[in-house]
Write a protein that holds these residues in place. Structure first.
Motif, short mmCIF file in Angstrom:
data_model
loop_
_atom_site.label_atom_id
_atom_site.label_comp_id
_atom_site.label_asym_id
_atom_site.label_seq_id
_atom_site.Cartn_x
_atom_site.Cartn_y
_atom_site.Cartn_z
N PHE A 22 -44.81 -31.61 14.14
CA PHE A 22 -45.39 -31.18 12.52
C PHE A 22 -46.46 -29.72 13.82
O PHE A 22 -47.18 -28.98 12.98
CB PHE A 22 -46.53 -31.80 12.15
N LEU A 23 -47.39 -29.90 14.49
CA LEU A 23 -48.31 -29.09 14.99
C LEU A 23 -47.81 -28.17 16.14
O LEU A 23 -48.68 -27.17 15.58
CB LEU A 23 -48.86 -29.79 15.85
N ARG A 24 -46.41 -28.35 16.13
CA ARG A 24 -45.28 -26.90 17.20
C ARG A 24 -45.00 -26.19 15.61
O ARG A 24 -44.77 -25.32 15.76
CB ARG A 24 -44.39 -27.70 17.33
N ASP A 25 -44.70 -26.75 14.40
CA ASP A 25 -44.30 -26.25 13.28
C ASP A 25 -45.83 -25.59 12.61
O ASP A 25 -45.08 -24.16 12.37
CB ASP A 25 -43.77 -27.28 12.67
N ASP A 63 -53.54 -40.03 10.50
CA ASP A 63 -52.39 -38.78 10.15
C ASP A 63 -52.40 -38.16 9.03
O ASP A 63 -52.15 -37.14 9.01
CB ASP A 63 -51.39 -39.05 11.16
N GLN A 64 -51.98 -38.97 8.61
CA GLN A 64 -51.45 -39.06 6.73
C GLN A 64 -53.06 -37.86 5.94
O GLN A 64 -52.63 -37.43 4.94
CB GLN A 64 -51.59 -40.22 5.72
N PHE A 68 -50.37 -34.99 9.56
CA PHE A 68 -49.13 -34.75 8.87
C PHE A 68 -49.29 -33.41 8.22
O PHE A 68 -50.41 -32.33 7.63
CB PHE A 68 -49.00 -36.56 8.11
N PRO A 69 -48.41 -33.03 7.44
CA PRO A 69 -47.78 -31.67 6.26
C PRO A 69 -49.53 -31.84 5.38
O PRO A 69 -49.72 -31.27 5.25
CB PRO A 69 -47.15 -31.75 6.30
N GLU A 70 -48.95 -32.92 4.99
CA GLU A 70 -50.07 -33.16 4.08
C GLU A 70 -51.64 -33.74 4.14
O GLU A 70 -51.81 -33.38 2.75
CB GLU A 70 -49.76 -34.24 2.60
N GLY A 71 -52.00 -33.82 5.32
CA GLY A 71 -53.47 -33.66 5.57
C GLY A 71 -53.78 -32.34 6.09
O GLY A 71 -55.14 -32.08 6.41
#
Length: 385
Positions: A22-25, A63-64, A68-71
């Motif tokens: 997630f962080l790389r993206d 992480d949520q 994570f993308p939603e967070g």
């Protein structure tokens, strides 16, 4: 993901992998190599008058609601301003007791402490502050702890027979200072004086008023009236802590500063919106702290900032917990956290997903400063020193 299908090690690895991807993206970070620069090359990039600031992203965030993308919308400052300049470890495991005081004590000693989380007891093992001061012969003014929970008043030094009284950090509890500056409790300050979310029946006795006023006026150079007036404009205990940190940096300029954040622990109240508000505030305050360190001549270009949670919180899938509200199950979501490091000599925009432990912090600080934490159980993290 149904976490019950996997053992704790597998779940921790999956959390680490998810954070990394997630962080790389999202932040454009790269995967770190295990090939390290030589000690001489690293030393060439580290200033001789080194300063270190440790922040515990305290209270436990999952992480949520963060990586994570939603967070990620809840940590915009970390994603935008801090992560691209940081080395980030995706898998920091806490194998100890998941209470905020005892877990922070473990971070500070490099040993998984077993003291009562709700007792006014010092750590049993020497703290990093004692190693720092005794081994390097540093004065008491050079190591400080700022903690928003009054239960942390004994965190500065242990009761170990080789160290102990007078050899550790000086501790500032902003709530003590505020209470000392007030003639009565006052409704205007109730939101800043609430001490504990995990156990509402635990209310430690406040300190000696004259001692706190001396800290306020002699060390921080603030009058009681000035402090009260500014405090009234703040929304949380962590904001009050950062205000104290700002004064401490400008008036004393210690080389070693440890700050415990605690606003996120409002999650125990069961209000998801307050939990999210705590995460967003902590994210903002961490970024404000880094900007402060970069702007102050005594700290700019010579300070390493380390940010890490004391632990996480329960997963929604574990029937024994209450999701975001608590951290009682000891599952991988509660034990697997992260570490961010920023500063001279630290690689920028790099992710490491190998496992490290909470108790590795003290040996790492020892390698940074040049002292030997002989009683610590962890290992130094070579990518940071």
């Amino acid at each position: 993901m149904n976490q019950s299908r996997f053992n704790p090690k597998e779940i921790g690895s999956r959390l680490s992998y998810s954070r990394r991807e997630f962080l790389r993206d999202a932040a454009g970070l790269t995967l770190g190599s295990t090939i390290l620069r030589s000690p001489l090359a690293r030393a060439a990039n580290v200033p001789s008058k080194k300063k270190v600031v440790v922040v515990t992203f305290g209270g436990g965030a999952r992480d949520q609601e963060t990586f994570f993308p939603e967070g990620q919308e809840n940590i915009p400052n970390m994603m935008r301003d801090l992560l691209p300049r940081a080395t980030f470890f995706t898998q920091v495991v806490n194998r100890g007791i998941l209470g905020h005081y005892v877990a922070t004590a473990s971070l500070a000693t490099g040993v998984y402490e077993t003291i009562n989380n709700f007792a006014a007891l010092p750590p049993a093992n020497p703290t990093v502050f004692e190693y720092y001061r005794k081994d390097l012969r540093r004065p008491s003014s050079d190591a400080w702890v700022v903690a928003p929970s009054n239960g942390f008043n004994r965190i500065g030094e242990s009761n170990h027979r080789s160290y102990g009284e007078g050899t550790g950090a000086r501790v500032i509890l902003p709530k003590y200072l505020l209470k000392a500056a007030m003639s009565d409790r006052g409704a205007d300050y109730e939101h800043l004086l609430r001490d504990n979310y995990e156990n509402p029946y635990y209310t430690p006795e406040l300190g000696n008023r004259e001692f706190e006023l001396q800290q306020l006026e002699m060390i921080l150079k603030l009058s009681g009236s000035e402090f009260k007036a500014h405090a009234k404009t703040l929304s949380s205990p962590d904001e009050l802590s950062l205000y104290i940190v700002r004064q401490l940096i400008r008036q004393v300029a210690p080389s070693f500063l440890w700050i415990t954040m605690h606003d996120i622990d409002v999650a125990h109240a069961g209000a998801y919106s307050l939990y999210i508000e705590g995460i967003r505030r902590t994210d903002r305050l961490c970024a404000e702290l880094w900007k402060l360190l970069e702007s102050e001549p005594e700290y700019s270009g010579k300070t390493t900032l380390l940010i890490l949670p004391d632990f996480g919180r329960d997963s929604d899938e574990d029937a024994g917990g209450n999701g975001f509200q608590h951290h009682r199950t000891g599952d991988a979501a509660a034990r697997t956290t992260w570490l961010m490091a920023i500063g001279p000599g630290i690689r920028e925009g790099v992710i490491y997903d190998r496992g490290v432990e909470s108790v590795d912090l003290v040996p790492t600080l020892g390698a940074m400063f040049g002292f030997s934490p002989s009683f610590a159980q962890g290992k130094s993290i070579p990518e940071l020193v």
